[in-house]
Design a protein around this motif. Structure first.
Motif, mmCIF file in Angstrom:
data_model
loop_
_atom_site.group_PDB
_atom_site.id
_atom_site.type_symbol
_atom_site.label_atom_id
_atom_site.label_comp_id
_atom_site.label_asym_id
_atom_site.label_seq_id
_atom_site.Cartn_x
_atom_site.Cartn_y
_atom_site.Cartn_z
ATOM 1 N N ASP A 176 0.989 -1.178 -0.041
ATOM 2 C CA ASP A 176 0.128 0.010 0.016
ATOM 3 C C ASP A 176 0.724 1.085 -0.069
ATOM 4 O O ASP A 176 1.694 1.323 0.939
ATOM 5 C CB ASP A 176 -0.974 -0.004 1.197
ATOM 6 N N ARG A 192 1.570 4.766 0.665
ATOM 7 C CA ARG A 192 1.119 6.108 1.403
ATOM 8 C C ARG A 192 2.299 6.670 2.254
ATOM 9 O O ARG A 192 3.457 6.068 2.267
ATOM 10 C CB ARG A 192 0.162 5.604 2.455
ATOM 11 N N SER A 193 2.161 7.741 2.754
ATOM 12 C CA SER A 193 3.148 8.409 3.386
ATOM 13 C C SER A 193 4.570 8.532 2.597
ATOM 14 O O SER A 193 5.698 8.257 3.363
ATOM 15 C CB SER A 193 3.496 7.920 4.618
ATOM 16 N N ILE A 210 -2.920 2.606 -3.411
ATOM 17 C CA ILE A 210 -2.544 3.762 -2.963
ATOM 18 C C ILE A 210 -3.561 4.568 -1.979
ATOM 19 O O ILE A 210 -4.847 4.593 -2.347
ATOM 20 C CB ILE A 210 -2.574 4.706 -4.341
ATOM 21 N N ASP A 211 -2.994 4.733 -0.851
ATOM 22 C CA ASP A 211 -3.548 5.270 0.062
ATOM 23 C C ASP A 211 -4.786 4.416 0.424
ATOM 24 O O ASP A 211 -6.078 4.956 0.808
ATOM 25 C CB ASP A 211 -4.197 6.750 -0.166
ATOM 26 N N ARG A 215 -6.428 2.662 -1.492
ATOM 27 C CA ARG A 215 -7.361 2.562 -2.498
ATOM 28 C C ARG A 215 -6.856 1.303 -3.616
ATOM 29 O O ARG A 215 -5.881 1.486 -3.994
ATOM 30 C CB ARG A 215 -7.581 3.758 -3.140
#
Length: 245
Positions: free
Chosen positions: A57, A59-60, A119-120, A122
């Motif tokens: 995933d 993120r960040s 992604i985030d 999603r």
């Protein structure tokens, strides 16, 4: 075994047809699904024990001065195969990704539904993986996400010849322009990961594009009917890895 040898072995697994019965069968569900890959063969232990596994995933992400991706893909003859795990298009030599001062040759693109990377949090309905290798066998993969929308015209000639069953490699009747399969905007996330299928070899340079393309619900459904179900490995722990953008 040297990392380059492992990666080259993983590329062979991806590039060559794997439809014939083999000593270690794997899949996406049940006793042969992703949760069990590491125990299906001694060659697959990295799937369970690896610390830099894909997908993830995203993120960040850490802001970095990532150089623009430099691709020089050519239009030419290609082959297609249903290897029992995905639909894969193999390209003729000549397509190049410039990365880290090296040339990585485009070998093949294959597909997953739903997406493997997220992604985030999603998930996308579809994802393409463009697999490249340098002269030593090290791999770099460009991931492209797809949203449901208008039919993807660049995919249409390929979809017209989707093999309905697992079988040998065969030639596509039309040349494939790999450049048309990428979005015009090439901003990306980068992280160090692995193959997303057994043997899950690590050391793969992942470049996941930020701009999704569209694909029609009918195009996704055609792929899903042939594959008979989801073809995605769940996201794996980050284990402290940095994601750059």
């Amino acid at each position: 075994m040297r990392l380059s040898t492992l990666l080259a072995a993983g590329l062979v697994l991806c590039v060559n047809a794997t439809w014939a019965a083999g000593p270690a069968q794997w899949g996406y569900g049940g006793a042969q699904g992703p949760a069990h890959w590491g125990g299906l063969s001694p060659d697959f232990t990295v799937c369970e024990q690896g610390r830099n596994q894909s997908p993830i995933d995203i993120r960040s992400a850490v802001t970095a001065k990532l150089p623009p991706l430099r691709t020089h893909y050519t239009s030419g003859p290609a082959t297609i195969v249903n290897n029992g795990h995905t639909i894969q298009v193999n390209f003729a030599p000549g397509g190049i990704l410039g990365l880290d001062g090296e040339d990585f040759e485009l070998k093949q693109v294959h597909f997953h539904a739903p997406s493997e990377n997220t992604i985030d949090g999603r998930s996308f309905p579809f994802e393409a993986h463009f697999v490249h290798a340098d002269a030593k066998g090290a791999l770099a993969v460009i991931g492209v996400m797809y949203e449901t929308g208008a039919a993807n015209e660049a995919l249409a000639p390929i979809w017209a010849e989707l093999p309905g069953q697992a079988g040998p490699v065969r030639a596509l009747s039309q040349a494939v322009d790999a450049a048309r399969l990428l979005p015009a905007t090439m901003g990306y996330y980068r992280y160090s990961g692995s193959l997303t299928t057994p043997p899950c070899s690590e050391g793969v340079r992942w470049l996941v594009l930020k701009t999704p393309l569209t694909v029609s619900a009918e195009q996704v459904a055609a792929f899903e009917r042939i594959m008979g179900g989801p073809t995605n490995r769940p996201v794996q722990p980050l284990n402290g890895r940095l994601i750059a953008e």
